[in-house]
Design an enzyme around this catalytic site. Structure first.
Site, short mmCIF file in Angstrom:
data_model
loop_
_atom_site.label_atom_id
_atom_site.label_comp_id
_atom_site.label_asym_id
_atom_site.label_seq_id
_atom_site.Cartn_x
_atom_site.Cartn_y
_atom_site.Cartn_z
N GLY A 47 -76.85 -112.36 -65.27
CA GLY A 47 -77.06 -111.62 -63.99
C GLY A 47 -75.82 -110.80 -63.84
CD GLN A 52 -70.89 -110.16 -60.92
OE1 GLN A 52 -71.88 -110.18 -60.89
NE2 GLN A 52 -69.91 -111.07 -61.63
CB CYS A 94 -68.90 -116.37 -62.00
SG CYS A 94 -69.14 -114.58 -61.19
CG LEU A 95 -70.48 -111.91 -66.34
CD1 LEU A 95 -71.28 -110.63 -66.45
CD2 LEU A 95 -69.95 -112.40 -68.06
CG HIS A 136 -74.26 -116.80 -59.46
ND1 HIS A 136 -73.47 -117.70 -60.08
CD2 HIS A 136 -73.59 -115.78 -59.87
CE1 HIS A 136 -72.18 -117.20 -60.51
NE2 HIS A 136 -72.37 -115.91 -60.45
CD GLU A 137 -75.74 -112.61 -60.56
OE1 GLU A 137 -75.00 -111.83 -59.89
OE2 GLU A 137 -75.65 -113.30 -61.11
CG HIS A 140 -71.61 -112.21 -57.04
ND1 HIS A 140 -70.43 -112.30 -57.04
CD2 HIS A 140 -72.22 -112.74 -58.09
CE1 HIS A 140 -70.06 -112.78 -58.23
NE2 HIS A 140 -71.14 -113.21 -59.00
CO CO Z 1 -71.16 -114.11 -60.71
#
Ligand code: CO
Length: 171
Positions: A47, A52, A94-95, A136-137, A140
């Site tokens: 995701g 991000q 998380c990236l 999660h997204e 963000h």
């Molecule tokens: Co994330």
């Protein structure tokens, strides 16, 4: 041709901002979504939310089976309209917060409404891994990171790592 973009990481203020609603579906949206998908795949994620990659707009891409076109979701202005009382605790990463993982409680299922890349409204009931990624997204898009949902004890434990990640960045 879609291209991967640079990843914003912990300490970058764009990750803490509330993203702006997409008021109208402009022609650049499809390109941005394509680039986001490429970035997600290049980074090995399931995701990716627009902040991000430094874009503070309510846009996210999700694919619980990376590379499988059939399970790819492109979401504009997604919001949760219903959620289970039941919570499930599982490990997440998380990236944008590399090197840190932790057990996070999430609703077992959620129902969301969003617009697809053509601006058509869609409704989706997600459960299991997909429900977790969706939550999660969407976090963000509200400037919330998964580490904010860790237990106090775990958060204390990762504090030095976070300080390292943020090191040298303007806060
Ligand atoms: Co994330």
């Amino acid at each position: 041709m879609a291209k991967p973009l640079g990843m914003r990481t912990y300490g970058d203020t764009v990750l803490r901002a509330r993203s702006e609603r997409v008021a109208s579906i402009e022609s650049d949206l499809a390109e941005l979504l394509g680039d986001m998908v490429e970035t997600m795949y290049a980074e090995g994620g399931v995701g990716l939310a627009a902040p991000q990659i430094g874009v503070s707009r309510q846009i996210a891409v999700i694919n619980p089976e990376p590379g499988n076109e059939a399970t790819l979701l492109k979401m504009v202005n997604p919001r949760i309209v219903a959620a289970s009382d039941e919570l499930e605790v599982k490990e997440e990463g998380c990236l944008s917060v590399p090197g840190i993982r932790g057990e996070i409680p999430r609703h077992a299922w959620v129902e969301i409404v969003y617009q697809n890349e053509k601006g058509v409204e869609r409704r989706l009931r997600a459960e299991g891994l997909l429900a977790r990624i969706v939550q999660h997204e969407l976090d963000h898009l509200n400037g919330v990171l998964f580490i904010d949902r860790l237990s106090l004890a775990k958060r204390a434990l990762i504090k030095p790592k976070l300080r390292n990640l943020a090191g040298g960045k303007e806060r």
